[in-house]
Enzyme design. Structure first.
Site, PDB file in Angstrom:
ATOM      1  N   HIS A  22       0.830  -1.208   0.000  1.00  0.00           N
ATOM      2  CA  HIS A  22       0.000   0.000   0.000  1.00  0.00           C
ATOM      3  C   HIS A  22       0.866   1.260   0.000  1.00  0.00           C
ATOM      4  CE1 HIS A  22      -4.050  -1.857   1.127  1.00  0.00           C
ATOM      5  NE2 HIS A  22      -3.206  -2.878   1.075  1.00  0.00           N
ATOM      6  N   ASP A 127      -6.087   5.846   1.829  1.00  0.00           N
ATOM      7  CA  ASP A 127      -6.240   4.437   1.488  1.00  0.00           C
ATOM      8  C   ASP A 127      -7.694   4.053   1.721  1.00  0.00           C
ATOM      9  OD1 ASP A 127      -6.105   1.478   1.640  1.00  0.00           O
ATOM     10  OD2 ASP A 127      -3.935   1.789   1.695  1.00  0.00           O
TER      11      ASP A 127
END
Length: 482
Positions: A22, A127
């Site tokens: 990520h 995110d």
């Protein structure tokens, strides 16, 4: 607003989930936005930040962007926490319960990071699994954009979780793993229960990790826009389904290739931008230099996967018995149990000396683009899948968890650029699949992979879909300035 602030560029706060895949993906987005001359504040966990500074060129890479700044924060886990295997899921409650309140406090105390040379935060790109960042954005009236770092196909399957539960496909029970799932529009003819994201493999629909996935995915629609690291020619039909719920969707991938394209456009010297949390052993590149073209199978299961000693030996025997050359990345923490590699049989050691090479971590993007590489035995993480697609390297997929399950199905069934080996780990199957990829159907797979690589590179070239979408994203962010 003063005249000085009027002339300042947009100021974007980027906040990834603090695990390598990520962080890496969102760092590339940050650099793409820096190239568009936006100011960036990048929230990063203290653990991730220390790994990046120690093992990558991230400091020198971002030094050329005066508008970029890191802002470290605790992820709430102790330093000795493995952040891998099944325990990687500990990061979700930890970030929610510890990082969330710290983030809110940090934003208030720093006045949203405004200064004489920086306007307050124009928008938050969070995110997609950090809903607390979305809560803060809504509370303060700051525009919110979610970045989902997974594939479109995985995101869409997760989005359809309520329908999957209603249809009885989840929880997955008994021997019904190969039943076709009908509750995910666009995938009704090929998606099996075993291909659903790994979090769906639970005994009870009330299991926390399933509920977290369901909640975090559905709340994505509250954002003003969303970003996916994919491209139209790869996942177009699925993107059409998602746009029915999220019309302002920017596909900007493959982001690593897109970044290279933009740097070349600006005549900036391009270095492969590693975001690794591990020290890379570059000796493997020297070894590859001595191997014939398309002769080596690259083996890496990413930054999270762990294997048992029995699985390790099955893979090892399969690779050695296949008779193919192989380069195998084996992370120091990737084997369960303390004995790990102890007492390795002599025949494996001899077979590895003859045809193999093993390292703790490799410069993956560089390795995949090396002319000696002919295939990739992968965990099917999305970053790895995209890197393999851009490099034109066919795959054998052994997914570990999460989105990897559905990625591997698309690689084998839809894009037809590899083989799916999920839910099995025996040496005979490994031998068979390696030989099928590297010998029997080698030309067929290479031809398809080469075609997909060309489509990927076109998407991130000037005039391509992802190139245009990134321009559109930048324009949208600029329009948010009040």
């Amino acid at each position: 607003m003063g005249s000085q602030e009027t002339n300042l560029p947009p100021h974007v706060l980027i906040f990834p989930l603090p695990i390598q895949g990520h962080v890496n993906s969102m760092l590339r987005l940050a650099e793409l936005l820096c190239l568009a001359e936006l100011d960036i504040t990048f929230i990063v966990s203290e653990f991730s930040h220390s790994r990046l500074i120690k093992h990558t060129n991230v400091a020198s890479r971002f030094a050329r962007y005066p508008g970029f700044q890191f802002q470290p924060i605790s992820d709430g886990l102790p330093d000795d926490h493995p952040r891998a295997g099944e325990r990687v899921m500990d990061i979700l409650p930890s970030t929610k319960n510890v990082t969330g309140p710290l983030f809110k406090q940090m934003m208030v105390e720093n006045k949203c990071f405004s200064s004489a040379t920086r306007r307050p935060i124009t928008c938050i790109i969070a995110d997609g699994v950090l809903s607390f960042a979305g809560d803060f954005a809504q509370e303060k009236g700051i525009p919110l954009i979610y970045f989902r770092t997974v594939s479109a196909c995985s995101f869409w399957a997760c989005f359809c979780m309520p329908e999957l539960i209603e249809s009885g496909d989840i929880p997955i029970k008994g021997n019904g793993m190969d039943l076709i799932v009908k509750s995910v529009p666009g995938m009704e003819t090929f998606l099996r229960r075993r291909d659903l994201p790994g979090f769906c493999r639970v005994n009870d629909i009330n299991e926390p990790k399933l509920q977290i996935l369901k909640t975090e995915t559905r709340q994505t629609t509250r954002a003003q826009a969303a970003i996916l690291n994919t491209f139209e020619d790869l996942e177009g039909p699925i993107l059409s389904q998602i746009r029915k719920h999220m019309p302002r969707l920017f596909t900007i991938g493959p982001s690593h290739s897109h970044l290279t394209s933009r740097l070349e456009t600006k005549n900036i010297k391009t270095l492969i931008s590693s975001g690794s949390f591990w020290e890379e052993d570059r000796s493997c590149v020297d070894w590859l230099d001595a191997q014939p073209p398309r002769s080596v199978l690259y083996v890496s299961f990413g930054s999270i996967t762990v294997v048992t000693r029995d699985q390790l030996l099955e893979f090892w025997y399969g690779l050695v018995n296949s008779g193919q050359r192989f380069l195998w990345v084996m992370r120091p923490d990737s084997i369960m149990g303390k004995d790990g590699q102890s007492q390795i049989p002599a025949d494996l050691e001899e077979g590895t000396k003859a045809r193999g090479y093993m390292v703790g971590w490799a410069p993956q993007e560089e390795v995949l683009n090396h002319p000696a590489i002919g295939g990739f035995l992968t965990h099917s993480g999305w970053n790895s899948t995209l890197e393999s697609i851009v490099a034109g390297v066919p795959m054998i997929c052994w997914p570990y968890f999460a989105d990897q399950m559905i990625n591997s199905r698309f690689v084998s069934e839809i894009w037809k650029i590899g083989l799916d080996m999920k839910d099995t780990c025996d040496r005979e199957t490994i031998v068979k699949m390696v030989r099928e990829l590297m010998e029997i159907r080698k030309d067929e797979f290479l031809q398809r992979a080469d075609h997909m690589a060309k489509l990927a590179k076109e998407a991130v070239s000037e005039g391509g879909s992802s190139y245009s979408n990134l321009d559109g994203l930048v324009d949208y962010i600029k329009s948010l300035i009040i």
